[in-house]
Design an enzyme around this catalytic site. Structure first.
Site, mmCIF file in Angstrom:
data_model
loop_
_atom_site.group_PDB
_atom_site.id
_atom_site.type_symbol
_atom_site.label_atom_id
_atom_site.label_comp_id
_atom_site.label_asym_id
_atom_site.label_seq_id
_atom_site.Cartn_x
_atom_site.Cartn_y
_atom_site.Cartn_z
ATOM 1 N N PRO A 26 0.844 -1.195 0.000
ATOM 2 C CG PRO A 26 0.016 -1.030 2.174
ATOM 3 C CD PRO A 26 0.814 -1.920 1.281
ATOM 4 C CD GLN A 85 -0.993 0.335 5.316
ATOM 5 O OE1 GLN A 85 -0.736 1.446 4.880
ATOM 6 N NE2 GLN A 85 -0.068 -0.613 5.463
ATOM 7 C CB CYS A 116 3.070 5.914 7.650
ATOM 8 S SG CYS A 116 3.188 7.477 6.728
ATOM 9 C CE LYS A 157 4.715 -2.213 4.248
ATOM 10 N NZ LYS A 157 5.557 -1.035 4.436
ATOM 11 N N GLY A 220 11.269 -4.010 1.211
ATOM 12 C CA GLY A 220 12.340 -3.038 1.116
ATOM 13 C C GLY A 220 13.340 -3.366 0.018
ATOM 14 C CG ASP A 221 16.273 -1.418 -0.529
ATOM 15 O OD1 ASP A 221 15.552 -0.406 -0.601
ATOM 16 O OD2 ASP A 221 17.272 -1.499 0.211
ATOM 17 N NE ARG A 244 10.927 3.479 -2.008
ATOM 18 C CZ ARG A 244 12.147 3.873 -1.660
ATOM 19 N NH1 ARG A 244 12.534 5.109 -1.898
ATOM 20 N NH2 ARG A 244 12.983 3.028 -1.089
#
Length: 345
Positions: A26, A85, A116, A157, A220-221, A244
């Site tokens: 999300p 979420q 966040c 999360k 992540g990544d 992302r």
């Protein structure tokens, strides 16, 4: 450290089977219904998720008979499985929204945002990753949502901690499980890190030993199919979440799923095909928000589609100012990257 054979088994979140065990993260401002539809057309994502929804804002809209948040656009009608979420710091406010999502919207998963790092959410609203410093409140929120949403699974999360000096993900993982959550997703940075540096997958992997029965999802990544395969091979996780990297590459999930099966990884679409995907995405946004608002909203997505390609900076400088469909199509025709050797722009 785990070295399990590929492909990894399906991920189980309560009674929900997520196969392949690849989740779409999300992301506020990005993972709306149009984006999710594009991802779905390519396939490969075992579970999609909405943008994070402000629970307090949802309750206010409901009390004032306003339209439900734009971030719930498409949720009632679209395909499942789908996670929504939500965030806030009050258990009862969260419960009011969670029960609506489970009963009326019939979502597959209610996910709680404790990760966040944005100041508006943390310092101003004392929510998101701010709550990592208050495990008791996290327990209250999760347990209340589990109670009202059952049998719809509730997940959480988190980040590794609020800062590199206060990493407490192991403790928090225990709290999340004891409160009744059905899965835990961990982003391998602290809130203070924002998105700087690299995600710490070793620390993500360490958390698994602190969980007795619920799955661990790493985040992540993950920006390539090879990195997804490596995450399952090298770290003790039950699922992975792509964030992302997928925004301008919605085909990444299909590539990762093929790699996990041991199949040949599909190549990226040609630039002409990528442009067509972006235009299809644009039409979905305009259909919902109208030409003016839809065009403005599409600017950031268009920049993502061009990222990393020859001429991307030139395209971004022009598409950042479009305000109509005519302008958008004109800029795309003139400046969207063409088939040339890719360089970082």
């Amino acid at each position: 450290m785990s070295h399990r054979p590929l492909p990894p088994p399906p991920l189980r979140i309560g009674d929900l089977v997520v196969d392949p065990p690849i989740l779409q993260a999300p992301m506020a401002g990005f993972t709306n219904a149009a984006f999710r539809e594009v991802v779905r057309q390519f396939g490969g994502a075992g579970l999609l998720a909405t943008e994070m929804v402000n629970a307090r804002g949802f309750v206010w809209m409901d009390q004032n008979e306003a339209e439900h948040p734009d971030r719930l656009w498409g949720v009632a009608e679209e395909a499942r499985p789908l996670a929504v979420q939500i965030w806030d710091n009050d258990p009862e406010t969260m419960a009011k929204v969670g029960v609506r999502l489970a009963r009326e919207y019939k979502v597959s998963v209610v996910d709680i945002n404790f990760g966040c790092p944005v100041r508006q959410v943390t310092e101003k609203a004392h929510s998101g990753s701010y709550l990592l410093r208050e495990p008791d409140r996290m327990f209250a929120i999760i347990s209340r949502l589990v109670e009202v949403c059952a049998p719809t699974p509730v997940t959480a999360k988190i980040r590794l901690g609020c800062s590199p000096e206060s990493i407490n993900a192991n403790e928090v993982a225990h709290v999340v499980e004891e409160a009744g959550a059905a899965a835990l997703t961990v982003h391998g940075r602290t809130a203070k890190d924002m998105f700087r540096g690299h995600a710490d997958w070793e620390r993500i992997s360490e958390i698994k030993q602190h969980l007795k029965k619920i799955p661990l999802i790493g985040n992540g990544d993950l920006d390539s199919a090879d990195k997804v395969v490596a995450a399952f091979k090298n770290y003790d996780v039950d699922g992975v979440m792509i964030a992302r990297a997928c925004l301008g590459r919605p085909w990444l999930f299909a590539q990762a799923a093929a790699a996990l099966r041991g199949d040949e990884i599909p190549p990226d679409p040609t630039l002409v095909q990528q442009r067509d995907v972006m235009l299809r995405h644009y039409r979905l946004v305009v259909d919902r928000f109208g030409e003016e608002k839809g065009t403005v909203l599409m600017r950031k997505y268009a920049c993502c589609y061009a990222q990393g390609k020859h001429g991307a900076r030139h395209f971004r400088s022009h598409v950042a100012n479009v305000a109509s469909a005519e302008e958008f199509y004109s800029v795309v025709d003139q400046y969207f990257p063409q088939d040339r050797p890719a360089v970082i722009a």
